[in-house]
Write a protein that holds these residues in place. Structure first.
Motif, PDB file in Angstrom:
ATOM      1  N   LEU A 115      45.971  -2.411 -10.320  1.00  0.00           N
ATOM      2  CA  LEU A 115      46.216  -3.765 -11.050  1.00  0.00           C
ATOM      3  C   LEU A 115      47.436  -4.480 -10.481  1.00  0.00           C
ATOM      4  O   LEU A 115      47.681  -5.583 -10.336  1.00  0.00           O
ATOM      5  CB  LEU A 115      46.546  -3.697 -12.551  1.00  0.00           C
ATOM      6  N   LEU A 116      48.663  -3.622 -10.414  1.00  0.00           N
ATOM      7  CA  LEU A 116      49.776  -4.353  -9.958  1.00  0.00           C
ATOM      8  C   LEU A 116      49.962  -4.705  -8.593  1.00  0.00           C
ATOM      9  O   LEU A 116      49.826  -3.749  -7.616  1.00  0.00           O
ATOM     10  CB  LEU A 116      51.107  -3.746 -10.416  1.00  0.00           C
ATOM     11  N   PRO A 117      50.203  -5.823  -7.997  1.00  0.00           N
ATOM     12  CA  PRO A 117      50.109  -6.087  -6.713  1.00  0.00           C
ATOM     13  C   PRO A 117      51.298  -5.877  -5.561  1.00  0.00           C
ATOM     14  O   PRO A 117      51.172  -5.728  -4.440  1.00  0.00           O
ATOM     15  CB  PRO A 117      49.973  -7.610  -6.587  1.00  0.00           C
ATOM     16  N   LEU A 166      46.480  -5.748   6.183  1.00  0.00           N
ATOM     17  CA  LEU A 166      45.563  -4.769   5.414  1.00  0.00           C
ATOM     18  C   LEU A 166      45.729  -4.826   3.985  1.00  0.00           C
ATOM     19  O   LEU A 166      44.898  -4.648   3.248  1.00  0.00           O
ATOM     20  CB  LEU A 166      45.964  -3.557   6.114  1.00  0.00           C
ATOM     21  N   LEU A 167      47.138  -4.591   3.458  1.00  0.00           N
ATOM     22  CA  LEU A 167      47.419  -4.702   2.143  1.00  0.00           C
ATOM     23  C   LEU A 167      46.923  -5.957   1.393  1.00  0.00           C
ATOM     24  O   LEU A 167      46.560  -6.120   0.258  1.00  0.00           O
ATOM     25  CB  LEU A 167      48.796  -4.501   1.903  1.00  0.00           C
ATOM     26  N   THR A 168      47.340  -7.090   2.108  1.00  0.00           N
ATOM     27  CA  THR A 168      47.041  -8.494   1.564  1.00  0.00           C
ATOM     28  C   THR A 168      45.367  -8.518   1.333  1.00  0.00           C
ATOM     29  O   THR A 168      44.831  -9.002   0.423  1.00  0.00           O
ATOM     30  CB  THR A 168      47.591  -9.720   2.547  1.00  0.00           C
ATOM     31  N   SER A 169      44.644  -8.080   2.188  1.00  0.00           N
ATOM     32  CA  SER A 169      43.178  -8.149   2.171  1.00  0.00           C
ATOM     33  C   SER A 169      42.552  -7.477   0.989  1.00  0.00           C
ATOM     34  O   SER A 169      41.457  -7.509   0.660  1.00  0.00           O
ATOM     35  CB  SER A 169      42.499  -7.534   3.474  1.00  0.00           C
ATOM     36  N   VAL A 170      43.248  -6.584   0.361  1.00  0.00           N
ATOM     37  CA  VAL A 170      42.840  -5.825  -0.897  1.00  0.00           C
ATOM     38  C   VAL A 170      43.433  -6.120  -2.138  1.00  0.00           C
ATOM     39  O   VAL A 170      43.507  -5.757  -3.050  1.00  0.00           O
ATOM     40  CB  VAL A 170      42.925  -4.070  -0.751  1.00  0.00           C
ATOM     41  N   GLY A 171      44.040  -7.458  -2.072  1.00  0.00           N
ATOM     42  CA  GLY A 171      44.691  -8.001  -3.081  1.00  0.00           C
ATOM     43  C   GLY A 171      45.947  -7.526  -3.617  1.00  0.00           C
ATOM     44  O   GLY A 171      46.549  -8.176  -4.540  1.00  0.00           O
ATOM     45  N   LEU A 172      46.886  -6.939  -2.531  1.00  0.00           N
ATOM     46  CA  LEU A 172      48.174  -6.599  -2.722  1.00  0.00           C
ATOM     47  C   LEU A 172      49.180  -7.637  -1.908  1.00  0.00           C
ATOM     48  O   LEU A 172      48.884  -8.393  -1.494  1.00  0.00           O
ATOM     49  CB  LEU A 172      48.304  -5.254  -2.297  1.00  0.00           C
ATOM     50  N   TYR A 173      50.498  -7.762  -2.701  1.00  0.00           N
ATOM     51  CA  TYR A 173      51.594  -8.312  -2.232  1.00  0.00           C
ATOM     52  C   TYR A 173      52.544  -7.370  -1.310  1.00  0.00           C
ATOM     53  O   TYR A 173      53.290  -6.532  -1.805  1.00  0.00           O
ATOM     54  CB  TYR A 173      52.107  -9.217  -3.115  1.00  0.00           C
ATOM     55  N   PRO A 174      52.312  -7.481  -0.229  1.00  0.00           N
ATOM     56  CA  PRO A 174      53.300  -6.594   0.919  1.00  0.00           C
ATOM     57  C   PRO A 174      54.653  -7.518   0.951  1.00  0.00           C
ATOM     58  O   PRO A 174      55.108  -8.364   1.552  1.00  0.00           O
ATOM     59  CB  PRO A 174      52.767  -6.528   2.223  1.00  0.00           C
ATOM     60  N   LEU A 175      55.767  -6.860   0.151  1.00  0.00           N
ATOM     61  CA  LEU A 175      57.039  -7.441   0.136  1.00  0.00           C
ATOM     62  C   LEU A 175      57.726  -6.847   1.314  1.00  0.00           C
ATOM     63  O   LEU A 175      58.311  -5.539   1.170  1.00  0.00           O
ATOM     64  CB  LEU A 175      57.843  -6.998  -1.165  1.00  0.00           C
ATOM     65  N   ASN A 225      46.742  -5.228 -21.504  1.00  0.00           N
ATOM     66  CA  ASN A 225      47.873  -6.308 -21.541  1.00  0.00           C
ATOM     67  C   ASN A 225      47.924  -6.911 -20.390  1.00  0.00           C
ATOM     68  O   ASN A 225      48.407  -8.138 -20.175  1.00  0.00           O
ATOM     69  CB  ASN A 225      49.114  -5.505 -22.265  1.00  0.00           C
ATOM     70  N   LEU A 226      48.071  -5.962 -19.299  1.00  0.00           N
ATOM     71  CA  LEU A 226      48.458  -6.628 -17.963  1.00  0.00           C
ATOM     72  C   LEU A 226      47.346  -7.645 -17.506  1.00  0.00           C
ATOM     73  O   LEU A 226      47.490  -8.698 -16.880  1.00  0.00           O
ATOM     74  CB  LEU A 226      48.457  -5.507 -17.106  1.00  0.00           C
ATOM     75  N   ILE A 227      45.858  -7.297 -17.702  1.00  0.00           N
ATOM     76  CA  ILE A 227      45.118  -8.077 -17.437  1.00  0.00           C
ATOM     77  C   ILE A 227      44.976  -9.406 -18.117  1.00  0.00           C
ATOM     78  O   ILE A 227      45.044 -10.624 -17.521  1.00  0.00           O
ATOM     79  CB  ILE A 227      43.528  -7.618 -17.613  1.00  0.00           C
ATOM     80  N   ALA A 228      45.354  -9.435 -19.395  1.00  0.00           N
ATOM     81  CA  ALA A 228      45.527 -10.671 -20.151  1.00  0.00           C
ATOM     82  C   ALA A 228      46.562 -11.754 -19.483  1.00  0.00           C
ATOM     83  O   ALA A 228      46.548 -12.744 -19.362  1.00  0.00           O
ATOM     84  CB  ALA A 228      45.305 -10.526 -21.620  1.00  0.00           C
ATOM     85  N   MET A 229      47.873 -10.997 -19.464  1.00  0.00           N
ATOM     86  CA  MET A 229      48.705 -11.836 -18.863  1.00  0.00           C
ATOM     87  C   MET A 229      48.639 -12.327 -17.628  1.00  0.00           C
ATOM     88  O   MET A 229      48.999 -13.414 -17.174  1.00  0.00           O
ATOM     89  CB  MET A 229      50.215 -10.689 -18.996  1.00  0.00           C
ATOM     90  N   MET A 230      48.017 -11.433 -16.605  1.00  0.00           N
ATOM     91  CA  MET A 230      47.836 -12.099 -15.358  1.00  0.00           C
ATOM     92  C   MET A 230      46.688 -13.019 -15.129  1.00  0.00           C
ATOM     93  O   MET A 230      46.759 -13.836 -14.354  1.00  0.00           O
ATOM     94  CB  MET A 230      47.418 -10.655 -14.496  1.00  0.00           C
ATOM     95  N   ARG A 231      45.745 -12.742 -16.202  1.00  0.00           N
ATOM     96  CA  ARG A 231      44.876 -13.907 -16.156  1.00  0.00           C
ATOM     97  C   ARG A 231      45.364 -15.253 -16.693  1.00  0.00           C
ATOM     98  O   ARG A 231      45.059 -16.289 -16.279  1.00  0.00           O
ATOM     99  CB  ARG A 231      43.647 -13.553 -17.006  1.00  0.00           C
ATOM    100  N   ALA A 232      46.230 -15.047 -17.515  1.00  0.00           N
ATOM    101  CA  ALA A 232      47.141 -16.320 -17.893  1.00  0.00           C
ATOM    102  C   ALA A 232      47.879 -16.852 -16.988  1.00  0.00           C
ATOM    103  O   ALA A 232      47.864 -18.295 -16.689  1.00  0.00           O
ATOM    104  CB  ALA A 232      47.932 -16.092 -19.212  1.00  0.00           C
ATOM    105  N   LEU A 233      48.553 -16.142 -16.200  1.00  0.00           N
ATOM    106  CA  LEU A 233      49.116 -16.717 -14.841  1.00  0.00           C
ATOM    107  C   LEU A 233      48.259 -17.271 -13.798  1.00  0.00           C
ATOM    108  O   LEU A 233      48.556 -18.000 -13.106  1.00  0.00           O
ATOM    109  CB  LEU A 233      49.975 -15.557 -14.331  1.00  0.00           C
TER     110      LEU A 233
END
Length: 469
Positions: free
Chosen positions: A142-144, A165-174, A295-303
């Motif tokens: 869940l957490l990107p 590669l990480l971006t392609s699966v919905g992650l945020y590479p910092l 909780n994470l799903i609801a908050m992230m969907r609001a975002l």
């Protein structure tokens, strides 16, 4: 072509990595000598299968295949990515890297380590240029955020491949530009953790009171703006410079004990553990995980609705997942999982959300006939003037549904759609909608004829779907 990820270490983090790749259509091979690894990964995957699809308004790719391997060599040979998630012991990680590179010298290797620097991981490696830190956060599915930390010895091309590669699966590479112990995020969490230990040690607050201070105040602010943007607002119209001028002197005051930590005596450990038991001991670890995920799903969907922070990232990933609508009778205008924030006190989907999903289906039909975002930007669109919804069966969070849409009237200014929402698992019709839309000018806000190319496509679909009631 399906890509393959090798996961070395099948604990909570390794299982989360496996789920993230698997649910994004990758094949996944897992190696872990623990006899319970398959069960543990399976339990993480069960949570992920329920949770991750709820973030999106379209279906994720078909799930890849999951296999458990008898050796590291079997897991990594030919894999597009290797993720190491074994115990935080440097000697063990060195042995694992040696086995990986012996089996596949060209393997790209990321380590989930939260503490070791990449240069430490690379010591003695046959090819240090292929090794880097890719530190995730639980739950990985869940957490990107993934902290990507190379050393000077890491191949820059390998880093860029990793990030893509990480971006392609919905992650945020910092991309962490310089090596540092514990990277970035854990150093920030460590500061708050140290203060929390002192507050408990000195009987100023309990574990629950500290958690409440975080989740009812700055945790919410940080979740959508982070630290510095939050403080910029605190500076008012004068901005960050005013905030620093006003509050900067407080840094010299004895507000914190960041350079010290209380002794972890038996008494302090027992105090923390007993307070934590009182706070959450009535819930099992699986129940806590599901509560956290909801909780994470609801908050992230609001975002997502605001297009901000993690929501912006999910929206971009969703755009990359959407497939062109296939011509047919009917049109499959929605394929998605019902999210937890779409349900009511009765435990089933709120009636307002049926209107939402049928509205989303109509948007897809509109785009299919050419009334897409560019068309709307040109000043033309369709407005719904009448909609009748029939509720036929209960719909619950976590269920995958499809909306099948047909154009039942498509002449002149009219576009009428008949929608059916169907449970994907068994074909049960859960709800239906008859929706009449009228073409309008966004300038005059009155009805008008559609552009010729749109009128033609609407008429073609009406003919295709004729006499199918």
């Amino acid at each position: 072509m399906t890509r393959t990820a090798a996961i070395i270490g099948g604990g909570v983090i390794g299982g989360g990595w496996a789920a993230r790749f698997l649910l994004n259509g990758w094949d996944v091979r897992v190696f872990d000598p623990d006899a319970q690894a398959e069960r543990k990964v399976g339990e993480v995957l069960d949570n992920a299968r329920r949770a991750l699809p709820m973030l999106y308004d379209c279906a994720l790719p078909d799930e890849g295949s999951l296999s458990f391997c008898a050796s590291i060599a079997e897991a990594v040979s030919g894999a597009d990515w290797v993720q190491e998630s074994v115990t935080e012991r440097l000697d063990l990680k060195h042995r694992v890297f040696a086995e990986i590179q012996a089996a596949d010298p060209g393997a790209l290797i990321g380590s989930s380590t939260s503490g070791f620097k990449p240069s430490e991981l690379q010591e003695g490696a046959a090819d240090p240029s292929r090794i880097m830190v890719t530190h995730p956060f639980n739950p990985v599915y869940l957490l990107p955020l993934i902290e990507v930390v190379p050393s000077p010895a890491t191949d820059p091309g390998a880093v860029e491949t990793c990030k893509a590669l990480l971006t392609s699966v919905g992650l945020y590479p910092l991309h962490v530009r310089k090596e540092i112990d514990a990277h970035i995020a854990d150093r920030l969490m460590e500061a708050v953790w140290r203060e929390g230990l002192w507050l408990v040690n000195d009987d100023i607050a309990t574990t629950e009171e500290i958690d409440n201070a975080i989740r009812y105040a700055f945790g919410l602010r940080w979740g959508q703006m982070g630290l510095f943007e939050t403080f910029r607002i605190a500076g008012g119209e004068a901005g960050m410079r005013h905030f620093i001028a006003q509050f900067g002197p407080a840094l010299a005051w004895p507000w914190t004990k960041l350079m010290d930590v209380p002794e972890m005596s038996d008494e302090l450990v027992e105090k923390i553990a007993s307070q934590s038991d009182a706070q959450s001991g009535h819930l099992s670890i699986r129940e806590l995980e599901r509560k956290r995920d909801g909780n994470l799903i609801a908050m992230m969907r609001a975002l997502r609705q605001q297009g901000n922070a993690a929501g912006r990232l999910i929206n971009a990933h969703q755009d990359s997942l959407r497939q062109p609508l296939a011509e047919g009778d009917p049109l499959v205008s929605q394929s998605r999982v019902i999210a937890v924030d779409w349900t009511d006190a009765n435990g089933h989907m709120n009636e307002g959300r049926y209107g939402q999903i049928f509205s989303d289906a109509a948007d897809v039909v509109m785009a299919h006939v050419g009334a897409d975002a560019d068309y709307i930007a040109s000043g033309l669109s369709y407005f719904t003037v009448e909609s009748t919804i029939r509720f036929l069966a209960e719909t619950h969070a976590g269920e995958r549904v499809e909306v099948h849409s047909r154009v039942t009237e498509g002449a002149g200014k009219k576009l009428r759609c008949a929608h059916q929402m169907i449970r994907a698992g068994d074909g049960t019709v859960l709800a239906s909608s008859d929706q009449l839309m009228i073409h309008v000018s966004l300038e005059t806000r009155r009805s008008c004829d559609p552009a010729p190319q749109v009128a033609r496509r609407v008429a073609e679909l009406a003919a295709l779907h004729a006499d199918k009631d």
